[in-house]
Design an enzyme around this catalytic site. Structure first.
Site, short mmCIF file in Angstrom:
data_model
loop_
_atom_site.label_atom_id
_atom_site.label_comp_id
_atom_site.label_asym_id
_atom_site.label_seq_id
_atom_site.Cartn_x
_atom_site.Cartn_y
_atom_site.Cartn_z
N SER A 154 16.37 0.02 12.72
CA SER A 154 16.97 -1.47 13.78
C SER A 154 16.26 -2.45 14.08
O SER A 154 16.24 -4.05 13.52
CB SER A 154 17.78 -1.06 15.15
OG SER A 154 16.17 -0.85 15.54
N ARG A 202 16.76 -6.09 11.64
CA ARG A 202 17.51 -7.03 12.45
C ARG A 202 16.33 -8.24 12.18
O ARG A 202 16.73 -9.18 11.85
CB ARG A 202 17.13 -6.48 14.22
CG ARG A 202 17.29 -7.67 15.03
CD ARG A 202 17.30 -7.54 16.00
NE ARG A 202 17.87 -6.04 17.19
CZ ARG A 202 17.00 -5.55 16.94
NH1 ARG A 202 16.14 -5.00 16.82
NH2 ARG A 202 18.36 -4.04 17.43
N ASN A 244 18.10 -11.92 9.90
CA ASN A 244 18.63 -12.97 10.00
C ASN A 244 17.38 -14.02 9.97
O ASN A 244 17.47 -15.06 9.45
CB ASN A 244 17.51 -13.13 11.95
CG ASN A 244 18.86 -12.80 13.27
OD1 ASN A 244 19.84 -13.63 13.29
ND2 ASN A 244 18.82 -10.87 13.12
#
Length: 280
Positions: A203, A207, A211
């Site tokens: 994660s 993440r 982005n």
């Protein structure tokens, strides 16, 4: 309006800007180094070390300069975040948090450089491909998250001891008052612990990567608005202002994203290390 060289079509232009400067070191796609990511990671690390060493060497007890004030604000902000989140005792946490926040921010900030500037300069120097945002490379974010994963295990063993650390894998989060219940719940506890430990680095990596990759791609798409534009075309005078407005708005918004992602990566690291040090 941006003038682009190299690829003639939008598809070729996007593929060219999303292609890494690769160097194979073995057989298969796994054994490929992304030289541009490595270079810009080292460059950002050098900038970070230079800035902090410079301030540390020239720090004055009197009225500080503007740059010293800026660095001190960062240090105080991170130190406060660490004290509010990490409740154990460790001399590593605060320096680690500052390093993570500043380094991730600097690597993210490379996305603020116009998409054609450095690739065009590299092309003029004979370098065919160049991507300048290290955190838009999954190898970078996954390497950082795996480092955090190893630190989590280290903190768990250091603060609890190897016996308690291993024992918690079989006795938490579900507890039982007797030995039979503990044995019956042990497989479920172990399974949940393994899933929890595996999800954390994945994660963290995805993440940040997601982005920054999306941000980089949007800048490329904005640049495509005047791809192949000509001063003799009326469409150029329509698309150029739109490109400027879109670029300005996305840049202003993206500054928040790159800062927030650096903060999130730092805070989650602190939280995970704090959880690893706590007894369950």
């Amino acid at each position: 309006m941006a003038e682009h060289g190299g690829p003639a079509t939008m598809t070729d232009y996007i593929k060219h800007h999303l292609h890494f400067l690769e160097m194979p070191v073995g057989e298969g796609s796994f054994w490929v180094l992304h030289l541009d990511s490595i270079f810009f990671k080292l460059l950002c690390s050098a900038v970070f070390l230079f800035a902090f060493f410079r301030v540390a060497r020239r720090a004055t007890p009197g009225v500080p300069g503007k740059f010293q004030c800026f660095i001190e604000m960062i240090v105080e902000f991170v130190d406060t975040s660490v004290k509010e989140t990490f409740h154990g005792k460790s001399k590593l946490i605060a320096p680690l948090a500052i390093t993570i926040f500043c380094l991730v921010f600097l690597m993210n900030f490379m996305d603020m450089i116009p998409v054609d500037w450095l690739p065009a300069a590299a092309s003029a120097a004979g370098i065919p491909y160049l991507r300048v945002v290290p955190t838009a490379d999954l190898n970078t974010t996954l390497a950082m998250s795996l480092t955090v994963f190893l630190l989590i295990q280290y903190f768990g063993v250091k603060h609890k001891g190897i016996g308690t650390f291993v024992g918690e894998m079989f006795t938490a989060p579900f507890h039982a008052p007797n030995i039979v219940g503990k044995i019956l719940l042990a497989p479920a506890n172990l399974l949940l612990r393994l899933i929890e430990e595996a999800v954390r680095p994945v994660s963290l990596a995805l993440r940040l990567f997601g982005n920054m990759y999306a941000g980089e791609l949007i800048f490329i798409l904005i640049a495509c608005m005047t791809l192949g534009a000509s001063l003799t075309s009326g469409l150029t005078y329509v698309m150029a202002p739109l490109q400027f407005v879109a670029g300005f708005v996305w840049t202003a918004f993206h500054v928040l994203i790159i800062t927030l992602q650096a903060f999130i990566f730092m805070m989650l690291t602190i939280v995970y290390l704090s959880m690893a040090a706590e007894h369950h």
